[in-house]
Design an enzyme around this catalytic site. Structure first.
Site, PDB file in Angstrom:
ATOM      1  N   ASP A 311      -3.017  25.986  15.247  1.00 56.92           N
ATOM      2  CA  ASP A 311      -2.327  27.073  14.562  1.00 56.92           C
ATOM      3  C   ASP A 311      -2.897  27.110  13.143  1.00 56.92           C
ATOM      4  O   ASP A 311      -3.602  26.183  12.729  1.00 56.92           O
ATOM      5  CB  ASP A 311      -0.825  26.797  14.563  1.00 56.92           C
ATOM      6  CG  ASP A 311      -0.056  27.854  13.788  1.00 56.92           C
ATOM      7  OD1 ASP A 311      -0.346  29.045  13.966  1.00 56.92           O
ATOM      8  OD2 ASP A 311       0.816  27.477  12.990  1.00 56.92           O
ATOM      9  N   ASP A 503       3.044  23.820  14.088  1.00 51.81           N
ATOM     10  CA  ASP A 503       4.162  23.299  13.303  1.00 51.81           C
ATOM     11  C   ASP A 503       5.454  24.102  13.412  1.00 51.81           C
ATOM     12  O   ASP A 503       6.520  23.570  13.192  1.00 51.81           O
ATOM     13  CB  ASP A 503       3.774  23.215  11.821  1.00 51.81           C
ATOM     14  CG  ASP A 503       3.763  24.578  11.145  1.00 51.81           C
ATOM     15  OD1 ASP A 503       3.271  25.533  11.775  1.00 51.81           O
ATOM     16  OD2 ASP A 503       4.252  24.681  10.010  1.00 51.81           O
ATOM     17  N   ASP A 507       5.437  27.959  17.615  1.00 54.37           N
ATOM     18  CA  ASP A 507       4.424  27.124  18.270  1.00 54.37           C
ATOM     19  C   ASP A 507       5.009  26.272  19.387  1.00 54.37           C
ATOM     20  O   ASP A 507       4.247  25.670  20.158  1.00 54.37           O
ATOM     21  CB  ASP A 507       3.749  26.198  17.253  1.00 54.37           C
ATOM     22  CG  ASP A 507       2.903  26.963  16.251  1.00 54.37           C
ATOM     23  OD1 ASP A 507       2.263  27.945  16.669  1.00 54.37           O
ATOM     24  OD2 ASP A 507       2.894  26.584  15.071  1.00 54.37           O
TER      25      ASP A 507
END
Length: 625
Positions: A311, A503, A507
């Site tokens: 990410d 995080d 996600d």
């Protein structure tokens, strides 16, 4: 007292030692028949116990290495080598005791977290001058708590006292105490400094940082690594080879004693013990590196990872976007635009919302409560503030509710949060983040260790995501993704196994779907931590690389220990076919093989050698989605 505790913990070993001493005494007194009966009774008892456990495993479809030990004990009894059969009992039970010691040694860093879990909180009530002690599970958000010097903070809270220092080493691995000012968050599990302080509870015990880590530790301790099962998969070929060597030796010598002499050297303790000891050592090592890994299975997957997806915000970037400009539209006042946006963002869990709220607080703007609020994950939030409908989020989301929305010009490294009020475009808030300084090192290190494909999966715009990825060496970018699209891309990403690092709440689905999911837990969401297979406790990306290195090192150690045991055992069996190793001596020699494999497996505790870091470009501003 210690001897009694050890005797209760290891009853088979205790019984074997007592029986061995009795047999020695009886043999010295020339009472050979009673000695033989004592040994036979004890060994037959162990045979029955082992056979029962083995039968239950077979009924569950699991063929283990215990069958070799069982055959060895039966063979030595049949040929009259009852002392050798007793030594095998001691060897098996002693191996279990050694394994237990190794497990305790390897798991020490994990269990240390459990041993110091806070149990009591000191609650300050307005009507009472002295604090009252309550179980930590009864603390509710909003309660004011007293934390005395050197005490563990019981729940996550906001510091009310002017300033204090806290030891967060058990959470982050950072040995230097950190200073916190009034209004800053204090994490449960951190140790207060020399001053008594007041905090206001932010979360219940079960939702606080330290308790989340403890839950992860429980998962890590209760798991079983695939390599342990891999050792069991050696069972059939190793058993067949051992029986073949022993059978050939019997046929050539024409003496069943030779069968027993060979088979006592084929006992499977090295294979049974080496793998779990190595993986427990690896779990302990990752904890030292600042990562809680949920079991040996995850550690093995980390060792084999060939694709990695990151990410962006909060993962490759630091995840603390700062407001750099307010751009009002339609005659809206800049401070009023920021105040309304921050009031709505109170009800958003997105990292961008935190930057907006922080900017409003720094400007002294008083936020208003919402009559109604609703967040659409990754897109934005809608809230009714002071009877006005305020929408904050991505341009497409805001434009769907305010058709006059106009995109604001941005340079690389910037992102705008768009704002609409009562169906009309009210302006944009421009924010910027910074790349984690270690991100380039981590990407380079993963490639050095065999990762062939590294990608970015983000909800941010294509241009901004590519601008961040390129300097870091991330050559594949998938931008403007919804959580479901991230999951689909992760499922198709090859080669496997595939590692995902993220995080935020958005996600969590892709972390759960990946072969290995690692959550950035220092400031990340609880949902991401629960969905992930491992959680980074430091506010750094470097532990991701360290965990992969430890996994690879641990797997290599486990394999090497297994093969050391196999090679030594087969070599000794071949020597025993000549008849030069008596059964009793062979049983004792096998103990040294056990010891060698255990000591080698404990190398996993030391972890891999540190690689030299490569230079990393200084941080530069980037976009937060």
């Amino acid at each position: 007292m210690t001897l009694l505790r050890l005797a209760r913990r290891y009853p088979i070993l205790t019984g074997g030692l007592i029986a061995t001493l009795a047999v020695i005494v009886l043999s010295l007194a020339a009472l050979h028949e009673p000695a033989r009966w004592v040994a036979t009774i004890v060994v037959v008892t162990v045979i029955v116990w082992t056979a029962w456990g083995m039968l239950k495993d077979i009924l569950r479809g699991h063929f283990g290495l215990d069958v070799l030990a069982l055959i060895s004990m039966i063979a030595t009894l049949v040929v009259g080598e009852y002392i050798a059969s007793l030594v095998i009992v001691l060897m098996l039970s002693g191996g279990e005791a050694l394994e237990d010691y190794a497990q305790r040694r390897a798991a020490r860093d994990l269990t240390a977290l459990l041993d110091r879990s806070p149990q009591i909180a000191h609650v300050l009530d307005a009507e009472q001058s002295d604090p009252r002690d309550v179980p930590v599970d009864e603390v509710e958000p909003g309660m004011e708590l007293l934390v005395r010097p050197a005490e563990i903070v019981p729940v996550d809270g906001v510091l009310l006292s002017t300033e204090s220092s806290f030891d967060e080493s058990s959470l982050t691995g950072e040995s230097v105490p950190v200073s916190r000012q009034a209004g800053e968050e204090v994490l449960s599990g951190s140790v207060n400094g020399s001053n008594a302080v007041r905090i206001r509870a932010l979360r219940r015990s079960g939702d606080s940082q330290y308790q989340q880590i403890i839950a992860l530790v429980h998962e890590a301790q209760q798991s079983k690594a695939p390599t342990v099962r891999l050792a069991d998969r050696f069972a059939i070929p190793f058993t067949l080879v051992s029986l073949a060597i022993a059978g050939v030796a019997w046929a050539i010598a024409g003496d069943p004693l030779r069968f027993a002499q060979v088979l006592v050297l084929a006992t499977p303790c090295p294979l049974l013990i080496a793998a779990p000891v190595a993986f427990l050592g690896g779990l302990s090592r990752t904890a030292k590196e600042g990562v809680i890994v949920k079991g040996g299975a995850v550690l093995e997957q980390l060792a084999r990872v060939r694709s990695v997806a990151f990410d962006k915000t909060g993962t490759l970037t630091q995840g603390r976007p700062e407001l750099i400009e307010v751009r009002p539209a339609g005659g809206m006042d800049a401070d009023e635009l920021l105040r309304l946006a921050a009031s709505a963002e109170q009800y958003s869990s997105h990292v961008l919302a935190e930057g907006v709220r922080r900017a409003a607080a720094e400007r002294g703007l008083a936020l208003a409560p919402a009559e109604h609020a609703e967040e659409v994950a990754t897109n934005g939030v809608t809230a009714v503030i002071e009877r006005r409908t305020v929408v904050v989020g991505k341009p497409a989301y805001v434009a769907a509710l305010a058709p006059d929305t106009v995109r604001t010009p941005l340079v690389s490294g910037q992102l705008a949060a768009y704002v609409a009020v009562d169906g009309r475009f009210a302006g944009a808030l421009v924010l910027a983040d910074a790349v984690r300084p270690e991100a380039g090192d981590v990407v380079a290190g993963l490639r050095e260790h065999g990762v062939r494909r590294i990608a970015m999966l983000t909800g941010d715009a294509e241009a901004t995501a590519s601008a961040i990825a390129a300097p870091l060496g991330v050559t594949e970018v998938h931008a403007e993704l919804l959580p479901a699209q991230k999951v689909a891309l992760a499922a198709d990403l090859t080669p496997r196994p595939m590692l995902m690092v993220g995080d935020g709440v958005n996600d969590a689905p892709v972390l759960a779907a990946a072969d290995v999911g690692i959550a950035m837990g220092a400031r990340g969401s609880t949902a991401a931590g629960e969905a992930a297979d491992a959680v980074v406790l430091k506010d750094s990306l470097m532990p991701v690389l360290r965990a992969a290195e430890v996994g690879r090192h641990t797997l290599n150690v486990a394999y090497a220990a297994i093969w050391i045991g196999i090679v030594l055992s087969v070599g000794l069996m071949l020597i025993a076919t000549t008849g030069v190793i008596p059964a009793v001596a062979g049983a004792f020699i096998q103990e040294f093989v056990d010891l060698a494999t255990i000591l080698y497996a404990l190398r996993a505790l030391t972890g891999p050698k540190r690689r030299a870091s490569v230079a990393v470009a200084s941080p530069r501003p980037v976009t937060a989605p």
